[in-house]
Design a protein around this motif. Structure first.
Motif, short mmCIF file in Angstrom:
data_model
loop_
_atom_site.label_atom_id
_atom_site.label_comp_id
_atom_site.label_asym_id
_atom_site.label_seq_id
_atom_site.Cartn_x
_atom_site.Cartn_y
_atom_site.Cartn_z
N GLN A 1 0.94 -1.06 -0.20
CA GLN A 1 0.02 -0.27 -0.11
C GLN A 1 1.31 1.39 0.41
OE1 GLN A 1 -2.84 0.59 3.42
NE2 GLN A 1 -4.11 1.46 1.81
N TYR B 1 -13.12 2.89 2.00
CA TYR B 1 -13.98 1.70 1.33
C TYR B 1 -13.36 1.66 -0.21
CZ TYR B 1 -17.37 2.60 5.51
OH TYR B 1 -17.41 2.32 7.16
N TYR B 2 -13.77 0.80 -0.43
CA TYR B 2 -12.56 -0.20 -1.93
C TYR B 2 -13.83 -1.56 -2.39
CZ TYR B 2 -8.13 1.40 0.17
OH TYR B 2 -7.42 1.94 0.92
N ILE C 1 -14.12 -3.55 -4.98
CA ILE C 1 -13.47 -4.58 -5.99
C ILE C 1 -13.55 -5.93 -6.63
CG2 ILE C 1 -11.18 -6.66 -5.57
CD1 ILE C 1 -11.85 -4.84 -2.54
N PHE D 1 -7.09 -3.54 -4.75
CA PHE D 1 -8.38 -2.46 -3.71
C PHE D 1 -8.43 -1.26 -5.06
CE2 PHE D 1 -8.65 -4.51 -0.20
CZ PHE D 1 -8.20 -6.22 -0.42
N CYS E 1 -19.98 2.53 -7.04
CA CYS E 1 -18.66 1.33 -7.95
C CYS E 1 -19.27 0.62 -9.33
CB CYS E 1 -18.33 0.17 -7.04
SG CYS E 1 -17.43 -0.75 -7.62
N LYS F 1 -7.43 2.44 -5.70
CA LYS F 1 -7.90 3.84 -3.97
C LYS F 1 -8.78 3.76 -2.96
CE LYS F 1 -4.09 6.11 -6.76
NZ LYS F 1 -3.45 7.54 -6.72
N GLY F 2 -9.49 3.28 -3.91
CA GLY F 2 -10.94 3.29 -2.82
C GLY F 2 -11.54 4.65 -2.86
N ARG G 1 -13.11 -2.21 3.71
CA ARG G 1 -12.90 -0.60 3.99
C ARG G 1 -12.21 -0.76 4.71
NH1 ARG G 1 -17.75 0.37 8.92
NH2 ARG G 1 -17.05 -0.38 10.37
N TRP H 1 -16.66 -6.05 -1.22
CA TRP H 1 -15.80 -4.66 -0.45
C TRP H 1 -15.37 -4.66 0.91
CZ3 TRP H 1 -17.37 0.33 -2.28
CH2 TRP H 1 -18.95 1.05 -3.23
N GLN I 1 -14.25 4.32 -8.30
CA GLN I 1 -14.94 4.59 -7.47
C GLN I 1 -14.92 6.05 -7.84
OE1 GLN I 1 -13.00 1.26 -5.08
NE2 GLN I 1 -15.65 2.62 -3.60
N GLY J 1 -1.95 3.01 -4.08
CA GLY J 1 -3.37 2.57 -3.69
C GLY J 1 -2.91 0.95 -2.67
#
Lengths: 113, 112
Positions: free
Chosen positions: A37, B86-87, B89, B102, B22, B104-105, B37, B35, B6, A42
């Motif tokens: 990360q 929150y991702y 995916i 994932f 999404c 950057k959400g 987080r 999903w 997103q 990300g």
């Protein structure tokens, strides 16, 4: 049940060195995945091990490698460190693999100087 | 390869429903949507996943459109503790096998 543990939590290395990070999964979990990360990219998938075999691998160079032991504990190695390898490295464990609920550890913060 | 899009950030008032969208327009027919987080300084936490039908658990609801090109995660009564990234995916093919990227959400800020 104890959660996923990662050691060390913080690490400082210099360019060109190598580093080994360790992950102990939740008891009974056979899948361990590793993620990198960074603020810029990300959260990115590195690889997944299941029963000591690498099952899936992300698009990272060969400097990033891993292994899993018979007790499901896993290690990740990064050789010839670059400044861009500075990141939070997360591992996650699950019962069956990537498509089951993954439980994440707190991560290892690696800084490369 | 299926990818997700997103919004980078959203706000929600405490006690109101938070609806996080999404887009996954290239998802294949047998791929799940996941999903997770991530609360600041912690590892990501699983929330929910689904294939075609809407799903609900104690944390959230997941609404997937009929064409499966998009989904919405709903936190019915957001609290301050829901402030997190929150991702959304989906599985993507990689050099060897598959990966869950994932990205950057969406950074959700729940305000008092």
């Amino acid at each position: 049940k104890a959660g996923v543990t990662q050691t060390p939590r913080y690490l400082i290395k210099t360019r060109g060195q190598q580093v080994t990070l360790s992950c102990s999964p939740i008891s009974g979990h056979r899948s361990v995945s590793w993620y990198q990360q960074t603020p810029g990219q990300g959260l990115q998938f590195l690889f997944e091990y299941f029963s000591e075999t690498q099952r899936n691998k992300g698009n990272f160079p060969g400097r990033f490698s891993g292994r899993q032991f018979s007790n499901s504990r896993s290690e990740m190695n990064v050789s010839t460190l670059e400044l861009g390898d500075s990141a939070l490295y997360l591992c996650a464990s699950s019962l069956g693999g990537l498509y089951n609920e993954q439980f994440f550890g707190p991560g290892t913060r690696l800084t490369v100087l | 390869d299926a990818k997700t899009t997103q919004p980078p950030s959203m706000d929600c008032a405490e006690g109101r429903a938070a609806n996080l969208p999404c887009n996954h327009s290239t998802i294949s027919g047998n791929e799940y949507v996941y999903w997770y987080r991530q609360i600041h300084s912690q590892g990501p936490q699983y929330i929910i996943h689904g294939l075609k039908n809407n799903e609900t658990n104690e944390m959230a609801s997941l609404i997937i459109t009929e064409d499966r090109k998009s989904s919405t995660l709903i936190l019915p009564h957001a609290t301050l503790r829901d402030t997190a990234v929150y991702y959304c995916i989906v599985r993507v093919a990689s050099n060897s096998g598959y990966a869950l990227n994932f990205g950057k959400g969406t950074s959700l800020l729940v305000t008092p």
